[in-house]
Enzyme design. Structure first.
Site, PDB file in Angstrom:
ATOM      1  N   GLY A   1      -4.378   7.350   3.627  1.00  0.00           N
ATOM      2  CA  GLY A   1      -4.823   6.205   2.863  1.00  0.00           C
ATOM      3  C   GLY A   1      -4.376   4.900   3.500  1.00  0.00           C
ATOM      4  O   GLY A   1      -3.447   4.867   4.312  1.00  0.00           O
ATOM      5  N   CYS A   2      -5.020   3.800   3.110  1.00  0.00           N
ATOM      6  CA  CYS A   2      -4.749   2.504   3.746  1.00  0.00           C
ATOM      7  C   CYS A   2      -3.367   1.973   3.376  1.00  0.00           C
ATOM      8  O   CYS A   2      -2.586   1.587   4.253  1.00  0.00           O
ATOM      9  CB  CYS A   2      -5.850   1.509   3.402  1.00  0.00           C
ATOM     10  SG  CYS A   2      -6.204   1.350   1.633  1.00  0.00           S
ATOM     11  N   PHE A   3      -3.038   1.915   2.072  1.00  0.00           N
ATOM     12  CA  PHE A   3      -1.697   1.511   1.672  1.00  0.00           C
ATOM     13  C   PHE A   3      -0.659   2.462   2.267  1.00  0.00           C
ATOM     14  O   PHE A   3       0.395   2.033   2.757  1.00  0.00           O
ATOM     15  CB  PHE A   3      -1.564   1.514   0.149  1.00  0.00           C
ATOM     16  CG  PHE A   3      -1.909   0.226  -0.527  1.00  0.00           C
ATOM     17  CD1 PHE A   3      -1.424  -0.986  -0.072  1.00  0.00           C
ATOM     18  CD2 PHE A   3      -2.713   0.225  -1.662  1.00  0.00           C
ATOM     19  CE1 PHE A   3      -1.726  -2.172  -0.714  1.00  0.00           C
ATOM     20  CE2 PHE A   3      -3.031  -0.962  -2.314  1.00  0.00           C
ATOM     21  CZ  PHE A   3      -2.540  -2.161  -1.839  1.00  0.00           C
ATOM     22  N   ALA A   4      -0.945   3.753   2.208  1.00  0.00           N
ATOM     23  CA  ALA A   4       0.009   4.751   2.699  1.00  0.00           C
ATOM     24  C   ALA A   4       0.305   4.549   4.177  1.00  0.00           C
ATOM     25  O   ALA A   4       1.462   4.648   4.614  1.00  0.00           O
ATOM     26  CB  ALA A   4      -0.529   6.155   2.449  1.00  0.00           C
TER      27      ALA A   4
ATOM     28  N   THR B   1       0.090   1.752   5.970  1.00  0.00           N
ATOM     29  CA  THR B   1       0.840   0.512   6.184  1.00  0.00           C
ATOM     30  C   THR B   1       2.294   0.664   5.765  1.00  0.00           C
ATOM     31  O   THR B   1       3.210   0.204   6.468  1.00  0.00           O
ATOM     32  CB  THR B   1       0.183  -0.641   5.397  1.00  0.00           C
ATOM     33  OG1 THR B   1      -1.231  -0.609   5.615  1.00  0.00           O
ATOM     34  CG2 THR B   1       0.730  -1.975   5.823  1.00  0.00           C
TER      35      THR B   1
END
Length: 325
Positions: A134-137, A139
């Site tokens: 995932g994108c948040f994950a 980063t």
């Protein structure tokens, strides 16, 4: 050249995949499947591709392609694979959260590898099935993994991260309309965001003793794309010691870099990079990290994984300059 198929072709992540893959020297886009746009020109939906691609969306699937990208909503990849059966030689890269957690990694005899190259590089190279992070994950993990590698996470972690409007996908909701998002800011899913599962999973992969809280506050920003994350926790060493830990961890990484200067989001928009910056205050280490949620947080990382799986140069198709000005 390998033959590529894309499922769920009308969304943001598929559009970015197509934009990058049409310039990839090792790839031919065999089909782009979309039930809602079958027969329409791809460039009529992804209008940034006018003059770049003449193909139309297909309502037919070639089950013999070399690699399949699943750009479907969360929970839909499993259903799609239950209803469509591909050659045993077809590699699959799923951009949803269906197979990211260890309890979900085996499906129909297929074992999905968690596709964060900075964490699982060698496993990705030999994998046939990838669960794209995932994108948040992505980063947040890239901000914390070097500390976990050295068993240095011994207190609660506090994370505040802001994502652009594209993080919500193309479907409209109250919080994605321009009149709501413009000149606005809000948080959502405090302490309960779905990416916490994969974040904790990766931290404990490197630091088996990790048992503290990751207090994650996700926020909506009034910009289109990008993620800016700040994380802090207690750290007994010096700033220089922390910098060396990060430099060592990312010394062979193609897309993650430690910055000596404070970060701003335009440094990474339209790239597959993650930039990390460190700041020490008393006994706390502040780690900032930035990515483009549609590239390093989704489609760019998926192409990086494909390159690794097929033995291509890691940066093929991903040598991108930031949209800085």
């Amino acid at each position: 050249m390998i033959q590529v198929g894309i499922i769920g072709g009308a969304g943001y992540t598929a559009g970015e995949l197509i934009r990058l893959l049409i310039h990839h020297r090792e790839v031919n886009i065999n089909f782009v499947y979309s039930t809602s746009n079958a027969g329409n020109k791809i460039s009529d939906i992804h209008q940034d591709l006018i003059g770049e691609i003449d193909q139309k969306f297909s309502d037919k699937i070639n089950t013999e392609v070399d690699v399949l990208f699943l750009c479907l909503g969360h929970g839909n990849s499993k259903t799609f694979l239950e209803n469509n059966h591909f050659s045993s030689a077809t590699k699959i890269i799923d951009l949803s959260n269906d197979f990211r957690l260890l309890n979900d990694r085996i499906f129909q005899g297929k074992e999905f590898v968690y596709g964060l190259p900075e964490l699982n590089l060698e496993a990705i190279k030999t994998a046939n099935y990838i669960a794209n992070p995932g994108c948040f994950a992505t980063t947040i993990q890239l901000a914390l993994l070097p500390l976990a590698k050295h068993d240095l996470l011994h207190s609660d972690i506090h994370v505040n991260a802001v994502t652009g409007a594209t993080g919500a996908g193309t479907s409209l909701s109250k919080t994605t309309h321009y009149t709501w998002r413009d000149n606005n800011f809000s948080y959502y899913k405090p302490f309960t965001h779905q990416h916490l599962g994969e974040i904790n999973q990766s931290l404990t992969q490197l630091q088996t003793s990790f048992s503290n809280e990751v207090n994650f506050m996700p926020n909506r920003g009034n910009f289109s794309r990008g993620i800016f994350a700040t994380a802090y926790s207690k750290f007994e060493g010096t700033l220089e010691e922390a910098k060396q830990i990060y430099l060592d961890f990312y010394k062979d990484a193609k897309f993650t870099f430690l910055s000596d200067v404070e970060l701003h989001l335009k440094q990474v928009v339209n790239t597959n990079k993650c930039l990390v910056h460190l700041h020490k205050h008393n006994d706390k280490l502040l780690i900032s990290s930035i990515t483009d949620n549609l590239l390093k947080g989704a489609s760019g990382q998926a192409i990086h994984n494909m390159n690794l799986m097929f033995g291509f140069e890691e940066s093929e198709g991903l040598n991108l300059k930031a949209t800085y000005f």
